[in-house]
Motif scaffolding. Structure first.
Motif, PDB file in Angstrom:
ATOM      1  N   UNK A 114      78.736 104.508 -39.276  1.00 33.06           N
ATOM      2  CA  UNK A 114      78.157 104.729 -37.956  1.00 33.06           C
ATOM      3  C   UNK A 114      78.352 103.508 -37.066  1.00 33.06           C
ATOM      4  N   UNK A 115      78.158 102.320 -37.654  1.00 36.59           N
ATOM      5  CA  UNK A 115      78.359 101.085 -36.896  1.00 36.59           C
ATOM      6  C   UNK A 115      79.828 100.945 -36.496  1.00 36.59           C
ATOM      7  N   UNK A 116      80.735 101.261 -37.431  1.00 38.00           N
ATOM      8  CA  UNK A 116      82.168 101.158 -37.137  1.00 38.00           C
ATOM      9  C   UNK A 116      82.569 102.120 -36.022  1.00 38.00           C
ATOM     10  N   UNK A 117      82.049 103.333 -36.063  1.00 36.11           N
ATOM     11  CA  UNK A 117      82.348 104.293 -34.997  1.00 36.11           C
ATOM     12  C   UNK A 117      81.792 103.828 -33.656  1.00 36.11           C
ATOM     13  N   UNK A 118      80.588 103.234 -33.690  1.00 36.04           N
ATOM     14  CA  UNK A 118      79.997 102.713 -32.455  1.00 36.04           C
ATOM     15  C   UNK A 118      80.856 101.580 -31.883  1.00 36.04           C
ATOM     16  N   UNK A 119      81.391 100.723 -32.756  1.00 35.87           N
ATOM     17  CA  UNK A 119      82.267  99.639 -32.299  1.00 35.87           C
ATOM     18  C   UNK A 119      83.547 100.209 -31.692  1.00 35.87           C
ATOM     19  N   UNK A 120      84.109 101.248 -32.330  1.00 33.56           N
ATOM     20  CA  UNK A 120      85.334 101.869 -31.814  1.00 33.56           C
ATOM     21  C   UNK A 120      85.099 102.488 -30.440  1.00 33.56           C
ATOM     22  N   UNK A 121      84.020 103.277 -30.313  1.00 31.34           N
ATOM     23  CA  UNK A 121      83.715 103.924 -29.037  1.00 31.34           C
ATOM     24  C   UNK A 121      83.436 102.871 -27.961  1.00 31.34           C
ATOM     25  N   UNK A 122      82.682 101.831 -28.322  1.00 25.11           N
ATOM     26  CA  UNK A 122      82.383 100.776 -27.358  1.00 25.11           C
ATOM     27  C   UNK A 122      83.631 100.031 -26.915  1.00 25.11           C
ATOM     28  N   UNK A 123      84.530  99.739 -27.866  1.00 25.68           N
ATOM     29  CA  UNK A 123      85.771  99.049 -27.518  1.00 25.68           C
ATOM     30  C   UNK A 123      86.645  99.910 -26.609  1.00 25.68           C
TER      31      UNK A 123
END
Length: 203
Positions: A114-123
């Motif tokens: 979930x954190x990795x997906x949040x980082x991807x979407x944010x980037x």
């Protein structure tokens, strides 16, 4: 910048929301969300809803899908192959939702994913906003829409690696092949034994 976003990217809110304030089953705020976030048309909620509606319209009843009385052992390899091919065609939409459900379960059960997906979407969101302000140039080439996804993936790759995304992908693929493959192999064809006799090739 607002006018630029409106010209190049998602549809106008008036088109998405409509006069009634609801697009199908989507409320106004959800249908207008991609426009507010300045996401490209390919990632709009209307496209996802259209795909979802097409799949939902062709789904077979789940009661019959899991009816244990319809599961029997194939008599030979030819019948097994015939069942797999025909059931994949018959229950294609059901299998799609099973695959999506396994992906969702894998993501929910892993906080790091979930954190990795949040980082991807944010980037991706930050890169996309920067591209609206001025052209992004990397190694002498302009960063276009597809390249923005790739750049966001490169930025968030270390987080995905720490989250064990590779193992999660293999787990989802393995679970999908086991669940769907087992169902397709052991589920009798629609129409009963007559249909199996009609399409089965002797081996």
């Amino acid at each position: 910048m607002d006018s630029k976003a409106g010209d190049l990217f998602s549809a106008e809110p008036a088109d998405a929301a409509g006069s009634g304030g609801v697009v199908g089953n989507l409320p106004t705020w959800l249908s207008a969300l991609p426009h507010r976030l300045w996401l490209p048309k390919g990632l709009s909620a209307s496209v996802a809803k259209e795909w979802f509606d097409r799949r939902r319209a062709t789904i077979r009843p789940w009661a019959g899908f899991v009816d244990h009385r319809k599961f029997t052992k194939p008599r030979n390899f030819g019948e097994l192959c015939q069942r797999v091919v025909r059931n994949f065609d018959t229950y294609n939409s059901n299998y799609t939702f099973i695959f999506l459900g396994l992906i969702l379960y894998c993501i929910i059960s892993s906080p790091m994913l979930l954190i990795a997906l949040a980082v991807f979407v944010g980037a991706f969101y930050i890169i996309h906003l920067k591209s609206l302000e001025s052209k992004l140039v990397v190694f002498g080439k302009e960063v276009t829409g597809p390249h923005q996804l790739g750049l966001a993936g490169a930025v968030s790759f270390p987080v995905f690696w720490l989250a064990g995304a590779g193992a999660a992908v293999f787990w989802v693929l393995g679970a999908t092949m086991f669940v769907i493959g087992s169902h397709a192999a052991f589920r009798e064809l629609e129409g009963g034994s007559e249909m199996e006799e009609l399409f089965m090739e002797p081996v």
